[in-house]
Enzyme design. Structure first.
Site, PDB file in Angstrom:
ATOM      1  N   GLU A 267       0.414  -1.685   0.294  1.00  0.00           N
ATOM      2  CA  GLU A 267      -0.043   0.187   0.083  1.00  0.00           C
ATOM      3  C   GLU A 267       0.285   1.455   0.305  1.00  0.00           C
ATOM      4  O   GLU A 267       0.141   2.445   0.537  1.00  0.00           O
ATOM      5  CB  GLU A 267      -0.831   0.042   0.938  1.00  0.00           C
ATOM      6  CG  GLU A 267      -2.171  -1.204   1.103  1.00  0.00           C
ATOM      7  CD  GLU A 267      -2.471  -1.150   1.841  1.00  0.00           C
ATOM      8  OE1 GLU A 267      -2.936  -0.565   3.263  1.00  0.00           O
ATOM      9  OE2 GLU A 267      -3.793  -1.736   2.096  1.00  0.00           O
ATOM     10  N   ASP A 346      -8.596  -8.777   4.464  1.00  0.00           N
ATOM     11  CA  ASP A 346      -8.393  -8.344   4.706  1.00  0.00           C
ATOM     12  C   ASP A 346      -8.697  -7.716   6.567  1.00  0.00           C
ATOM     13  O   ASP A 346     -10.467  -6.969   6.225  1.00  0.00           O
ATOM     14  CB  ASP A 346      -7.482  -6.727   4.172  1.00  0.00           C
ATOM     15  CG  ASP A 346      -7.765  -5.824   4.999  1.00  0.00           C
ATOM     16  OD1 ASP A 346      -7.136  -5.895   6.327  1.00  0.00           O
ATOM     17  OD2 ASP A 346      -7.728  -4.003   4.847  1.00  0.00           O
ATOM     18  N   GLU A 368      -2.219 -12.205  13.177  1.00  0.00           N
ATOM     19  CA  GLU A 368      -2.318 -10.383  13.459  1.00  0.00           C
ATOM     20  C   GLU A 368      -4.064 -10.441  13.327  1.00  0.00           C
ATOM     21  O   GLU A 368      -4.011 -11.262  12.378  1.00  0.00           O
ATOM     22  CB  GLU A 368      -1.857  -9.620  12.446  1.00  0.00           C
ATOM     23  CG  GLU A 368      -2.063  -8.477  12.894  1.00  0.00           C
ATOM     24  CD  GLU A 368      -1.229  -7.192  11.369  1.00  0.00           C
ATOM     25  OE1 GLU A 368      -0.605  -7.222  11.228  1.00  0.00           O
ATOM     26  OE2 GLU A 368      -2.577  -6.454  11.393  1.00  0.00           O
ATOM     27  N   GLU A 374     -11.921  -2.311  12.374  1.00  0.00           N
ATOM     28  CA  GLU A 374     -12.280  -1.256  11.407  1.00  0.00           C
ATOM     29  C   GLU A 374     -13.595  -2.118   9.765  1.00  0.00           C
ATOM     30  O   GLU A 374     -14.857  -0.920   9.684  1.00  0.00           O
ATOM     31  CB  GLU A 374     -11.116  -1.273  10.492  1.00  0.00           C
ATOM     32  CG  GLU A 374     -11.361  -0.891   9.335  1.00  0.00           C
ATOM     33  CD  GLU A 374      -9.720  -1.246   8.201  1.00  0.00           C
ATOM     34  OE1 GLU A 374      -8.740  -1.668   8.820  1.00  0.00           O
ATOM     35  OE2 GLU A 374      -9.825  -0.537   6.784  1.00  0.00           O
TER      36      GLU A 374
END
Ligand code: GCV
Length: 645
Positions: A267, A346, A368, A374
């Site tokens: 990104e 994601d 993770e 989010e």
């Protein structure tokens, strides 16, 4: 030492009441050193509050015995004395908080010795905090709880008491590492490594008394940006020397510094690809710089093409991490830890476990998770995530990863997490990192007991009714059957079915008039299923065997496809969206029954109520947009004749 208890901040799971059982008794701490000093200070403060005596005969004795191992402890009770034996001073601290969790129950009937050791060696929170307020992402990227507890508008916060209080909360849940800044390391934040290192040292000093090491996200191009070199090539001698020197200075300032976190070639962040080098070259260079000091580098596997042509159906973002990293298995140094998001995309509400975790048996791994919500309601929706994490951790070898890492959901909000009930996610993360086998409902009970100081059955029942199934409720009213990403682009809140459909981000659902879903099979699709070992490779490949909740992640199917549940895909979409929105409304009803009772503090009541109103509104919006979209695409009416706008 003074116990950090800022008065203007909610006490979360460590209100004074949580220490009553210890504070009203006689406790002996038989150990020396800084962490033992923390335990002693905790005991003294509790005693001062609740009137216990400093002299024996003792009700509680805390001491050390190396046999319990690093971070471990044993707890027992016999002849009216509760004993906690820490394997080391950190174990003593965790054992102390175990007694806090038990409350009065720690001083009841005899207990046979129970031995506790953490499953994960590193239990770590990553902050996506910026120093400067980022023009798009703000002070905290994907933060839903106000500003950063470390920085405000370009400067370190002058009073870090709250950071100490954070460390205390984290230690009570078992966390032992915190990366303090965003993995997207912008120009100002890059300087934390060099001329702003003092800010890192100051934060480390607040967290140290609670056994928490500080880690730092660094920019791979730092030798250029900070060191004035012409390259950041990981095989260049000058670059390697720069990192070695810089790292030495970091350790001179912070001797117990944990290490670096790196988002590279991802990104827009710089990385080794610019020099034709591999990610192992990059990670190993940093690992070598850290090795003399016992530090580690967490190297993120979140590498994919975010400039994909949406017309190109052969490129599959889900494949990217495995394609980049699986060939490198076995080539990373021992202190280079590959940090892999739990799913291949994601942090969607439902994803399969990333095949990278299953494949890389010769590499040290960190899994993770995302505590910050989010994609799960942004701390406006109740979404207790422990049931999801516990499913992930129960899958194959996931719980064997040495490290569990999560993106923190904390900010400078009075309740820490915006939504007060989102505190339970932070607590549960630490507890599951310690013991992935814990039952999420039991962890919630611990959180309820501590936070509300062992409340009556009625509040407990209400909170369980609201929270136990809240992740599945959220899943029901949002994107169906594992397809993901039907959120508003950019901020990722609320529905926008086609929002990402014609963008370069690689996040598509491919709905048309006949069907929906991503064909990731080997037979006719992107071949992603082939990245899994058996039996999963065949389970996911097979339309018959693929679990319903992941069907659209792996397959493109007609709307009339019949699920294992017996329902068609289209009817499932309608049913779950009506049900999910109804469940959100019921959640609010449960809470409203607490109005005008003294079950919870009025401010906390009001904060949760305001968020529930928004959740109900948003769940209805999701229901209506998703149902209308699929009705218009498919033309298939709801078998139960409900209103679809
Ligand atoms: C920190 C997602 C988020 C980004 C985040 C990124 C990451 O794409 O939307 O805000 O960047 O994940 O994990 O690096």
């Amino acid at each position: 030492m003074t116990i950090p208890e800022p008065t203007d901040v909610h006490a979360a799971w460590l209100p004074p009441e949580a220490f009553r059982a210890i504070g009203s008794r006689r406790t002996l701490v038989q150990a020396e050193g800084p962490l033992a000093g923390t335990v002693r200070a905790e005991v003294e403060q509790a005693r001062a509050r609740y009137g216990g005596a400093a002299e024996g005969p003792y009700d509680l004795v805390l001491s050390l015995d190396a046999a319990e191992g690093a971070d471990g402890y044993a707890i027992a009770r016999r002849d009216g004395v509760t004993t906690v034996t820490g394997g080391d001073p950190a174990g003593l601290l965790y054992g102390f908080f175990h007694v806090v969790r038990l409350g009065e129950a720690a001083f009841g009937a005899d207990r046979e010795p129970e031995h506790h050791r953490p499953a994960m060696r590193r239990r770590m929170l990553d902050h996506w905090d910026n120093i400067d307020v980022h023009p798009v992402m703000g002070q905290v990227e994907r933060g839903y709880a106000g500003g950063s507890i470390f920085w405000s508008d370009g400067a370190p916060r002058p009073d870090l008491t709250r950071v100490g209080a954070y460390g205390r909360l984290l230690a009570a849940s078992g966390v032992n590492a915190v990366a303090i800044n965003n993995v997207n390391v912008h120009a100002t934040e890059a300087r934390l490594l060099t001329d702003r290192l003092g800010e890192v040292a100051a934060i480390a000093a607040e967290l140290r008394p609670y056994g928490i090491r500080v880690h730092l996200s660094v920019n791979f191009a730092s030798p250029i940006a900070l060191g004035g070199l012409s390259t950041a090539d990981p095989l260049d001698e000058g670059v390697r020397a720069w990192w070695a020197r810089t790292t030495e200075q970091v350790y001179a300032a912070i001797p117990d510094f944990g290490g670096y976190v790196v988002k590279a070639d991802s990104e827009g962040q710089p990385g080794p690809f610019a020099y034709g080098r591999t990610h192992a070259d990059g990670a190993n260079m940093l690992a070598e710089a850290l090795a003399p000091f016992g530090g580690v580098v967490h190297w993120r596997a979140f590498v994919y093409n975010h400039r994909q042509d949406w017309r190109d159906r052969s490129t599959d973002r889900a494949r990217a991490a495995y394609d980049h990293f699986a060939p490198l298995d076995g080539t990373f140094l021992d202190n280079a830890i590959l940090q892999v998001k739990h799913g291949p995309m994601d942090f969607q509400p439902r994803e399969p476990v990333s095949p990278v975790i299953l494949a890389m048996r010769g590499t040290r791994l960190a899994v993770e998770l995302q505590v910050t919500q989010e994609y799960t309601g942004q701390q406006r929706h109740v979404c207790y995530l422990a049931p999801m994490w516990s499913e992930i951790l129960a899958f194959e070898n996931v719980a064997e990863a040495g490290d569990l890492v999560a993106v923190s959901n904390v900010g400078d909000d009075r309740y820490w997490t915006g939504h007060p009930l989102a505190q339970a996610n932070l607590y549960a993360f630490g507890r599951l990192a310690w013991d992935p086998g814990l039952d999420p409902a039991a962890v919630l009970d611990e959180w309820i007991d501590l936070t509300f100081a062992w409340p009556g059955e009625s509040l407990r029942r209400t909170l369980h009714a609201m929270m136990d199934g809240s992740w599945r409720t959220y899943e029901r009213y949002t994107a169906p059957l594992g397809v993901g990403f039907m959120v508003r682009p950019g901020h990722h809140y609320g529905p926008d079915v086609d929002g990402y459909e014609y963008t370069p981000w690689g996040t598509y659902h491919f709905a048309d008039r006949d069907g929906v879903g991503v064909d990731r099979t080997r037979a006719t699709g992107t071949g992603f299923t082939g990245q899994y070992p058996q039996p999963w490779s065949d389970v996911y490949e097979s339309l018959e065997r693929c679990p319903d909740e992941l069907l659209l992640f792996f397959h493109h199917v007609p709307y009339g496809h019949v699920l294992h549940s017996g329902s068609t895909v289209i009817q499932h979409i309608y049913d779950t969206h009506f049900a999910g929105a109804e469940e959100a409304a019921e959640t609010r009803l449960h809470w409203e029954k607490l109005a005008d009772t003294d079950a919870v503090d009025p401010d906390l009541y009001a904060r949760v109520k305001e968020r529930l109103d928004e959740q109900v509104r948003c769940a209805e919006e999701w229901r209506d947009q998703i149902n209308a979209y699929f009705f218009r695409k498919s033309g298939v009416p709801d078998a139960r004749g409900r209103h679809i706008p």
